[in-house]
Scaffold this motif. Structure first.
Motif, PDB file in Angstrom:
ATOM      1  N   GLY A 168     -31.553 -23.234   3.766  1.00 36.72           N
ATOM      2  CA  GLY A 168     -30.377 -23.384   2.632  1.00 36.72           C
ATOM      3  C   GLY A 168     -29.275 -21.919   4.450  1.00 36.72           C
ATOM      4  N   LEU A 169     -30.170 -21.245   4.757  1.00 36.00           N
ATOM      5  CA  LEU A 169     -29.058 -20.787   5.596  1.00 36.00           C
ATOM      6  C   LEU A 169     -29.137 -21.291   6.812  1.00 36.00           C
ATOM      7  N   PHE A 170     -30.017 -21.624   7.329  1.00 35.96           N
ATOM      8  CA  PHE A 170     -29.802 -22.704   8.703  1.00 35.96           C
ATOM      9  C   PHE A 170     -28.724 -23.824   7.875  1.00 35.96           C
ATOM     10  N   ALA A 171     -28.722 -24.764   7.008  1.00 37.52           N
ATOM     11  CA  ALA A 171     -28.368 -25.429   6.797  1.00 37.52           C
ATOM     12  C   ALA A 171     -27.273 -25.210   6.570  1.00 37.52           C
ATOM     13  N   PHE A 172     -26.176 -23.651   6.258  1.00 32.41           N
ATOM     14  CA  PHE A 172     -25.235 -23.434   6.082  1.00 32.41           C
ATOM     15  C   PHE A 172     -24.560 -22.775   8.257  1.00 32.41           C
ATOM     16  N   ALA A 174     -25.331 -25.489  10.101  1.00 29.59           N
ATOM     17  CA  ALA A 174     -25.192 -26.222  11.077  1.00 29.59           C
ATOM     18  C   ALA A 174     -23.882 -27.060  10.303  1.00 29.59           C
ATOM     19  N   ILE A 175     -23.783 -26.589   8.960  1.00 27.33           N
ATOM     20  CA  ILE A 175     -22.670 -26.848   8.892  1.00 27.33           C
ATOM     21  C   ILE A 175     -21.246 -26.929   9.361  1.00 27.33           C
ATOM     22  N   CYS A 176     -21.424 -25.094   9.349  1.00 26.50           N
ATOM     23  CA  CYS A 176     -20.115 -24.721   9.794  1.00 26.50           C
ATOM     24  C   CYS A 176     -20.452 -25.119  11.107  1.00 26.50           C
ATOM     25  N   TYR A 177     -20.467 -25.363  12.316  1.00 24.83           N
ATOM     26  CA  TYR A 177     -20.773 -25.655  13.398  1.00 24.83           C
ATOM     27  C   TYR A 177     -20.847 -27.592  13.112  1.00 24.83           C
ATOM     28  N   ILE A 178     -21.038 -27.907  12.716  1.00 24.22           N
ATOM     29  CA  ILE A 178     -20.461 -29.129  12.891  1.00 24.22           C
ATOM     30  C   ILE A 178     -18.988 -29.660  12.326  1.00 24.22           C
ATOM     31  N   TYR A 179     -18.898 -28.678  11.296  1.00 22.22           N
ATOM     32  CA  TYR A 179     -17.656 -29.464  10.135  1.00 22.22           C
ATOM     33  C   TYR A 179     -16.460 -28.529  10.278  1.00 22.22           C
ATOM     34  N   GLY A 180     -17.025 -26.994  10.621  1.00 25.80           N
ATOM     35  CA  GLY A 180     -16.091 -26.377  10.755  1.00 25.80           C
ATOM     36  C   GLY A 180     -14.914 -26.620  12.178  1.00 25.80           C
ATOM     37  N   LEU A 252     -28.149 -13.229  12.881  1.00 29.68           N
ATOM     38  CA  LEU A 252     -26.853 -13.597  14.192  1.00 29.68           C
ATOM     39  C   LEU A 252     -26.980 -14.914  13.740  1.00 29.68           C
ATOM     40  N   LEU A 253     -27.534 -16.450  13.582  1.00 32.95           N
ATOM     41  CA  LEU A 253     -26.660 -17.663  13.851  1.00 32.95           C
ATOM     42  C   LEU A 253     -25.872 -17.754  12.286  1.00 32.95           C
ATOM     43  N   CYS A 254     -25.691 -16.693  11.164  1.00 29.72           N
ATOM     44  CA  CYS A 254     -24.921 -17.136  10.186  1.00 29.72           C
ATOM     45  C   CYS A 254     -23.819 -16.227  10.393  1.00 29.72           C
ATOM     46  N   ASN A 255     -23.998 -14.895  11.344  1.00 26.82           N
ATOM     47  CA  ASN A 255     -22.876 -13.890  11.556  1.00 26.82           C
ATOM     48  C   ASN A 255     -21.875 -14.823  12.890  1.00 26.82           C
ATOM     49  N   ALA A 256     -23.380 -15.971  13.761  1.00 28.22           N
ATOM     50  CA  ALA A 256     -21.628 -16.220  14.362  1.00 28.22           C
ATOM     51  C   ALA A 256     -21.250 -17.382  13.511  1.00 28.22           C
ATOM     52  N   ALA A 257     -21.762 -17.986  13.239  1.00 27.40           N
ATOM     53  CA  ALA A 257     -21.273 -19.046  12.041  1.00 27.40           C
ATOM     54  C   ALA A 257     -19.332 -18.903  11.748  1.00 27.40           C
ATOM     55  N   ILE A 258     -20.151 -17.881  10.928  1.00 29.85           N
ATOM     56  CA  ILE A 258     -19.014 -17.151   9.868  1.00 29.85           C
ATOM     57  C   ILE A 258     -17.702 -16.493  11.039  1.00 29.85           C
ATOM     58  N   LEU A 259     -18.033 -15.756  12.236  1.00 25.44           N
ATOM     59  CA  LEU A 259     -16.562 -15.499  13.272  1.00 25.44           C
ATOM     60  C   LEU A 259     -16.870 -17.582  13.921  1.00 25.44           C
ATOM     61  N   TYR A 260     -16.926 -18.007  14.101  1.00 30.96           N
ATOM     62  CA  TYR A 260     -17.103 -19.606  14.311  1.00 30.96           C
ATOM     63  C   TYR A 260     -15.544 -20.172  14.127  1.00 30.96           C
ATOM     64  N   ILE A 261     -16.248 -20.106  12.178  1.00 30.97           N
ATOM     65  CA  ILE A 261     -14.790 -20.939  11.736  1.00 30.97           C
ATOM     66  C   ILE A 261     -13.588 -20.105  10.823  1.00 30.97           C
ATOM     67  N   PHE A 282     -15.272 -27.521   3.018  1.00 28.80           N
ATOM     68  CA  PHE A 282     -15.019 -28.238   1.704  1.00 28.80           C
ATOM     69  C   PHE A 282     -13.884 -28.360   0.959  1.00 28.80           C
ATOM     70  N   GLY A 283     -13.262 -27.379   0.451  1.00 31.52           N
ATOM     71  CA  GLY A 283     -12.431 -26.807  -0.762  1.00 31.52           C
ATOM     72  C   GLY A 283     -13.069 -25.826  -1.629  1.00 31.52           C
ATOM     73  N   GLU A 284     -12.260 -25.666  -1.931  1.00 36.97           N
ATOM     74  CA  GLU A 284     -12.566 -24.722  -3.356  1.00 36.97           C
ATOM     75  C   GLU A 284     -13.764 -25.319  -4.366  1.00 36.97           C
TER      76      GLU A 284
END
Length: 446
Positions: A168-172, A174-180, A252-261, A282-284
């Motif tokens: 789930g965290l790796f998917a999170f 990936a989603i941030c970098y692909i769709y964010g 580290l990846l989760c933090n980087a993804a959050i900071l990315y978007i 994706f909206g609320e």
């Protein structure tokens, strides 16, 4: 695997391996912290490089602490981790203090975790609103039944929960970098952080280090199960190093993804950064997905706590530092009194109220850090006292590394006291009354 008729009554089952060690390390460490802490940390620091630097610093602490703990775990492959090491190095009273406080603190964390999970369930199923304490008790009773059936089932359940959590965290990420959409350089810096407003970096840095430290607490979980490992000398290093490295990569990846978007000022106001990040994409309406993942994440860490915490009480009982009956093990390899007693105390705290479990969890932070500190001190003491103790694994850069880790842990322990003086006062008070309690337990076991 079932014990044979020749299996001694008071022994745990040696059925665990590397896979479980990695799973319980992930399950015992990764909870909701990685989803909640990025917002408060951003509010303090306001700079992505500082934020990543803090996570890297605590990652290094966890990794180096793992190297020290492997020496202790392979030298003394018994259930109980910090309790075992403190009792061997400094005697029964030190072991009692470390063990009983570790057990009580984890019971409080267990109750708080299950209660929080019931609140998330009520968000998905509004009909449960107002019934959270009873839902929490039901969840814990169901987990207790699973554990009573035996270590094999409980460990397999842990493997599944940890796998789902990691995926789930790796998917999170990936989603941030692909769709964010990447934030601009201007939006990547906060204008309202504590550093920006006060001009001082020391207080915000200490706060952030403590927040990340709490998120990493649990990196040592595999050490509780060395007695049940088929080959701890070979498996524990692989389990602990593999588990902690995987956690470091995820964090580290989760933090980087959050900071990315997420713009920094938006992140600084976020109470649940991962949910807000998915909401930006994706909206609320996506909030229920994150809520479901939070439930899985909490279930994984609660299951790990119900696995390792009774092992502390079991080991203390075997050494005459708790009830003798606490050393009993059922046919499935579960501590027959220690496990239900652990669940019963957590249930009692749940029924008293969430505020009680939350406050006790805050107080227990002092004892969790005390456990780390006692571990590094034990390593140094045992190297001096027991030259002939078998050490299949030796910590590199001895004695510099354990000394550095001991100093860092003492500094953090002082920081815990200063940061939350009201909670620390209760913890210090219990330290005072622990000696009469220790004498009473010894008298009862004569």
């Amino acid at each position: 695997m079932q014990p044979t008729s020749a299996t001694p009554r008071h022994e745990l089952l040696k059925i665990l391996g590397v896979g479980f060690g990695i799973a319980v390390t992930i399950g015992g460490t990764i909870g909701t912290g990685i989803l909640r802490k990025p917002g408060p940390i951003a509010a303090q620091l306001g700079d992505p490089w500082l934020i990543m630097g803090v996570w890297l610093a605590v990652s290094l602490y966890a990794f180096l602490g793992t190297l020290c703990t492997i020496e202790l775990g392979t030298s003394m492959p018994k259930a109980g981790a910090w309790y075992v090491y403190a009792q061997r190095a400094f005697g029964n009273y030190a072991g009692f203090v470390v063990g009983i406080n570790s057990w009580l603190g984890t019971c409080a964390a267990l109750g708080f975790g299950v209660y929080t999970m019931s609140e998330y369930m009520a968000l998905l199923l509004p009909g449960l609103e107002g019934q959270e304490p009873y839902v929490a008790v039901g969840l814990l009773l169901a987990l207790t039944a699973v554990h009573w059936l035996g270590l094999a089932l409980a460990s397999n359940f842990q493997n599944v929960m940890s796998f789902l959590k990691a995926i789930g965290l790796f998917a999170f990420v990936a989603i941030c970098y692909i769709y964010g959409q990447e934030v601009s350089a201007a939006d990547a810096l906060a204008t309202t952080s504590q550093i920006a407003e006060t001009g001082s970096w020391l207080g915000p840095l200490i706060f952030s280090l403590q927040a990340v430290f709490y998120t990493y607490d649990g990196w040592h979980t595999a050490a509780y199960f060395t007695e049940e490992d088929r080959d701890p000398t070979r498996n524990l290093p692989r389990s602990m190093i593999g588990g902690v490295l995987l956690i470091i990569v995820i964090y580290l990846l989760c933090n980087a993804a959050i900071l990315y978007i997420m713009p920094m000022d938006v992140l600084a106001r976020s109470k649940l950064a991962a949910a807000d990040a998915i909401g930006l994409i994706f909206g609320e309406s996506s909030g229920k997905i994150v809520t479901l993942f939070l439930m899985i994440s909490i279930l994984g860490i609660v299951n790990a706590q119900l696995l390792f915490n009774p092992r502390v009480l079991y080991s203390m009982s075997r050494d005459g530092l708790f009830l003798r009956a606490g050393a009993r093990v059922n046919r499935g390899g579960t501590p027959a009194l220690a496990m239900p007693l652990t669940a019963a105390l957590a249930i009692l705290l749940i029924l008293i109220g969430k505020e009680a479990t939350e406050k006790l969890s805050d107080i227990a932070t002092f004892f969790f850090v005390l456990g780390h500190t006692s571990g590094f001190a034990s390593l140094l003491a045992l190297r001096r006292k027991e030259l002939k103790l078998p050490r299949p694994w030796k910590v590199p850069a001895y004695p510099v590394l354990p000394i550095v880790m001991l100093i860092a842990s003492i500094a953090f322990l002082i920081g815990v006291v200063v940061q939350d003086m009201p909670s620390s006062q209760y913890a210090l008070l219990f330290m005072v009354i622990s000696y009469p309690l220790f004498l009473l337990v010894r008298r009862l076991n004569r």
